[in-house]
Motif scaffolding. Structure first.
Motif, PDB file in Angstrom:
ATOM      1  N   MET A   1     -26.601 -35.926   0.636  1.00  0.00           N
ATOM      2  CA  MET A   1     -27.096 -35.855   2.005  1.00  0.00           C
ATOM      3  C   MET A   1     -27.809 -37.144   2.409  1.00  0.00           C
ATOM      4  O   MET A   1     -27.819 -37.479   3.576  1.00  0.00           O
ATOM      5  N   SER A   2     -28.412 -37.830   1.452  1.00  0.00           N
ATOM      6  CA  SER A   2     -29.154 -39.040   1.798  1.00  0.00           C
ATOM      7  C   SER A   2     -28.246 -40.129   2.350  1.00  0.00           C
ATOM      8  O   SER A   2     -28.709 -41.014   3.060  1.00  0.00           O
ATOM      9  N   LYS A   3     -26.964 -40.046   2.055  1.00  0.00           N
ATOM     10  CA  LYS A   3     -26.009 -41.038   2.562  1.00  0.00           C
ATOM     11  C   LYS A   3     -25.344 -40.588   3.858  1.00  0.00           C
ATOM     12  O   LYS A   3     -24.545 -41.317   4.425  1.00  0.00           O
ATOM     13  N   LEU A   4     -25.678 -39.393   4.310  1.00  0.00           N
ATOM     14  CA  LEU A   4     -25.108 -38.843   5.543  1.00  0.00           C
ATOM     15  C   LEU A   4     -26.229 -38.400   6.488  1.00  0.00           C
ATOM     16  O   LEU A   4     -26.411 -37.215   6.761  1.00  0.00           O
TER      17      LEU A   4
ATOM     18  N   TYR B   1     -26.665 -38.484   9.710  1.00  0.00           N
ATOM     19  CA  TYR B   1     -26.319 -37.773  10.947  1.00  0.00           C
ATOM     20  C   TYR B   1     -25.962 -36.316  10.662  1.00  0.00           C
ATOM     21  O   TYR B   1     -26.309 -35.430  11.442  1.00  0.00           O
ATOM     22  N   ILE B   2     -25.289 -36.062   9.529  1.00  0.00           N
ATOM     23  CA  ILE B   2     -24.975 -34.679   9.152  1.00  0.00           C
ATOM     24  C   ILE B   2     -26.275 -33.907   8.892  1.00  0.00           C
ATOM     25  O   ILE B   2     -26.425 -32.761   9.319  1.00  0.00           O
ATOM     26  N   GLU B   3     -27.220 -34.539   8.215  1.00  0.00           N
ATOM     27  CA  GLU B   3     -28.511 -33.900   7.976  1.00  0.00           C
ATOM     28  C   GLU B   3     -29.231 -33.623   9.297  1.00  0.00           C
ATOM     29  O   GLU B   3     -29.839 -32.560   9.476  1.00  0.00           O
TER      30      GLU B   3
ATOM     31  N   THR C   1     -29.547 -27.738  14.249  1.00  0.00           N
ATOM     32  CA  THR C   1     -28.993 -26.382  14.278  1.00  0.00           C
ATOM     33  C   THR C   1     -30.057 -25.367  13.874  1.00  0.00           C
ATOM     34  O   THR C   1     -30.212 -24.327  14.521  1.00  0.00           O
ATOM     35  N   LEU C   2     -30.817 -25.667  12.822  1.00  0.00           N
ATOM     36  CA  LEU C   2     -31.876 -24.751  12.396  1.00  0.00           C
ATOM     37  C   LEU C   2     -33.026 -24.693  13.398  1.00  0.00           C
ATOM     38  O   LEU C   2     -33.703 -23.667  13.500  1.00  0.00           O
TER      39      LEU C   2
ATOM     40  N   PRO D   1     -28.730 -33.911  17.951  1.00  0.00           N
ATOM     41  CA  PRO D   1     -29.109 -34.269  16.578  1.00  0.00           C
ATOM     42  C   PRO D   1     -29.900 -35.568  16.500  1.00  0.00           C
ATOM     43  O   PRO D   1     -30.675 -35.777  15.560  1.00  0.00           O
ATOM     44  N   GLU D   2     -29.766 -36.431  17.472  1.00  0.00           N
ATOM     45  CA  GLU D   2     -30.466 -37.711  17.463  1.00  0.00           C
ATOM     46  C   GLU D   2     -31.980 -37.544  17.370  1.00  0.00           C
ATOM     47  O   GLU D   2     -32.672 -38.407  16.840  1.00  0.00           O
ATOM     48  N   ARG D   3     -32.501 -36.434  17.896  1.00  0.00           N
ATOM     49  CA  ARG D   3     -33.950 -36.223  17.852  1.00  0.00           C
ATOM     50  C   ARG D   3     -34.444 -35.985  16.435  1.00  0.00           C
ATOM     51  O   ARG D   3     -35.634 -36.068  16.168  1.00  0.00           O
TER      52      ARG D   3
END
Length: 77
Positions: free
Chosen positions: A1-4, A6-8, A14-15, A73-75
């Motif tokens: 996840m640390s390399k992604l 935007y996905i995180e 979403t949560l 997600p940018e926030r």
């Protein structure tokens, strides 16, 4: 996840909008004196429950801005 990142950010956003536990209940500690919240505006007596609604808390425009209901997600980056 640390390399992604935007996905995180997508997962966190979403949560924020759809929490897995949408509410939880709190009660004040056992005390004979009432507790006052929000500068004395609300009185909470012994045994009285307070329900925290996370979708409402997470969509507060005073905290998240006027677009609090939008999926951005940018926030979370």
């Amino acid at each position: 996840m640390s390399k992604l990142p935007y996905i995180e950010a997508c997962l966190r956003e979403t949560l924020r909008l759809n929490p897995t536990a949408p509410a939880f209940q709190l009660k004040p500690l056992d005390s004979d004196k009432p507790i006052y919240l929000a500068g004395g505006k609300y009185e909470v007596k012994k045994g009285q429950a307070i329900i925290a609604l996370l979708p409402s808390i997470h969509r507060d425009p005073a905290v998240r801005g006027s677009d609090a209901d939008e999926f951005k997600p940018e926030r979370m980056l």
